[in-house]
Design an enzyme around this catalytic site. Structure first.
Site, short mmCIF file in Angstrom:
data_model
loop_
_atom_site.label_atom_id
_atom_site.label_comp_id
_atom_site.label_asym_id
_atom_site.label_seq_id
_atom_site.Cartn_x
_atom_site.Cartn_y
_atom_site.Cartn_z
N TRP A 55 0.83 -1.20 0.00
CA TRP A 55 0.00 0.00 0.00
C TRP A 55 0.86 1.25 0.00
O TRP A 55 0.49 2.26 -0.62
CB TRP A 55 -0.97 -0.03 1.17
CG TRP A 55 -1.72 -1.33 1.24
CD1 TRP A 55 -1.70 -2.25 2.24
CD2 TRP A 55 -2.55 -1.90 0.20
NE1 TRP A 55 -2.47 -3.34 1.92
CE2 TRP A 55 -3.00 -3.15 0.67
CE3 TRP A 55 -2.95 -1.47 -1.06
CZ2 TRP A 55 -3.84 -3.98 -0.07
CZ3 TRP A 55 -3.77 -2.29 -1.82
CH2 TRP A 55 -4.21 -3.53 -1.32
N ASP A 89 -0.95 6.97 6.59
CA ASP A 89 -2.02 6.03 6.25
C ASP A 89 -2.15 5.07 7.43
O ASP A 89 -1.29 4.22 7.63
CB ASP A 89 -1.66 5.30 4.96
CG ASP A 89 -2.67 4.22 4.57
OD1 ASP A 89 -3.64 3.99 5.32
OD2 ASP A 89 -2.47 3.59 3.51
N LYS A 95 -10.90 -1.80 7.89
CA LYS A 95 -9.89 -2.57 8.61
C LYS A 95 -10.13 -2.61 10.12
O LYS A 95 -9.77 -3.56 10.78
CB LYS A 95 -8.49 -2.01 8.34
CG LYS A 95 -8.06 -2.06 6.90
CD LYS A 95 -7.87 -3.48 6.41
CE LYS A 95 -7.27 -3.49 5.02
NZ LYS A 95 -7.13 -4.86 4.48
#
Length: 354
Positions: A103, A170, A194
């Site tokens: 990511w 993030d 998540k």
């Protein structure tokens, strides 16, 4: 039907109370005779949801009015582009990124389309098995970007560097899981699915004073300032994911907040990593000092036992244990709502494998 032990990496496990209240709202929201799925996002009932969903984030993070909270669409991947659009200067823009996994690499790829990107630290050559630490970030950069937790490889930033520029993080897979000083960040973003709700909305927490300084003509849907001015309702917001996220954060607040969640998460991680370290049949993919509390990625050392192990954990009612397709092995995602009893079930299966 017996309840599964859900170790899925995302969409994730949520508190049962959230499922129940969400289901009730889908049938009849606030006694209105209308479903949450069909009410107007401009109605007073949903405006109240949005207001509290934004306010509770600042309470949990202990942030003041210099920060703004947004719930946006597009997933965390949309933020890979929104961050540089809003923070990277149009002329000679430059940002520093640390590459700690898939990511982070995705964020780097998007930022390069808008300016110069320096990868100041990377563990890519070692298959992302550790968090880079020996680097410095000066004020020549418009901002620094990091990914706090890496779901695929099972690594987590336990500490954050001191940088001489804006800090962006993030936090998609470990937000609200541990006590940190959130005020050290100028912008935080996280996909809800998540650790805080169903897929469909993305949380953005941004210090207002950093915006509007790039000289860019930003597309409207990518402009944080415009979303702030419209109180997260520039376009129709993802109503249901926001409501479910609010319920999840209320559950967190009512059960001791982030500090209590961290204690529970530390206990779960200690239990599972303890078995992995004790049992010669298992090993993690990453170094010990950077192990994630949220995602435990591990492998079976004797592949001849794979079928037996797979059958055993499935028979025990465990779901979502397969590792990411790019890494293989196994991955136990232990988000806030996962009870330690589920971790014990997995540990029992591992101990019974001979």
């Amino acid at each position: 039907m017996s309840k599964k032990h859900n170790f899925s990496a995302g969409p994730c496990i949520l508190p049962q109370e959230v499922f129940q209240k969400s289901a009730e709202a889908i049938l009849d929201f606030n006694g209105s005779g209308l479903s949450l799925l069909e009410i107007s996002h401009r109605s007073k009932d949903f405006v109240a949801v949005m207001d509290e969903a934004r306010a509770i984030v600042k309470r949990l993070m202990n942030l003041g009015d210099d920060y703004e909270v947004l719930y946006l669409g597009g997933g965390a991947s949309m933020q890979f582009a929104m961050v540089p659009f809003n923070l990277m200067k149009s002329e000679n823009g430059k940002a520093a990124y640390v590459d700690t996994g898939t990511w982070a690499a995705g964020a780097i790829k998007e930022a390069k389309k808008l300016g110069k990107v320096d990868v100041v630290g990377s563990s890519k050559e070692e298959n992302y098995s550790f968090i880079p630490k020996d680097y410095k970030v000066g004020n020549e950069y418009d901002y620094y970007h990091c990914t706090s937790n890496n779901t695929i490889y099972g690594t987590q930033m336990r500490e954050f560097p001191k940088v001489d520029t804006l800090m962006v993080c993030d936090m998609s897979s470990d937000i609200f899981s541990r006590v940190i000083d959130f005020s050290q960040f100028d912008l935080i973003y996280a996909g809800a699915q998540k650790n805080m709700g169903p897929a469909g909305t993305t949380l953005v927490v941004v210090k207002k004073e950093i915006l509007g300084k790039t000289g860019r003509d930003i597309p409207s849907m990518l402009d944080y300032s415009l979303h702030i001015a419209k109180e997260s309702m520039y376009n129709t917001p993802p109503v249901f994911p926001i409501y479910a996220s609010l319920l999840t954060l209320q559950h967190l607040e009512n059960n001791g907040g982030i500090a209590a969640a961290e204690i529970r998460n530390e206990a779960k991680a200690k239990l599972l990593y303890g078995e992995i370290d004790r049992n010669p049949l298992f090993e993690t993919f990453c170094v010990k000092e950077d192990r994630s509390l949220m995602n435990v990625s591990f492998k079976l050392m004797d592949e001849s036992k794979k079928e037996e192990f797979d059958n055993a954990w499935k028979e025990a009612g465990i779901n979502g244990l397969n590792g990411h397709r790019s890494l293989g092995g196994y991955r136990a995602s232990m988000y806030n709502a996962l009870p330690i009893e589920s971790v014990q079930v997995l540990v029992d299966v591992m101990q019974n494998l001979k």
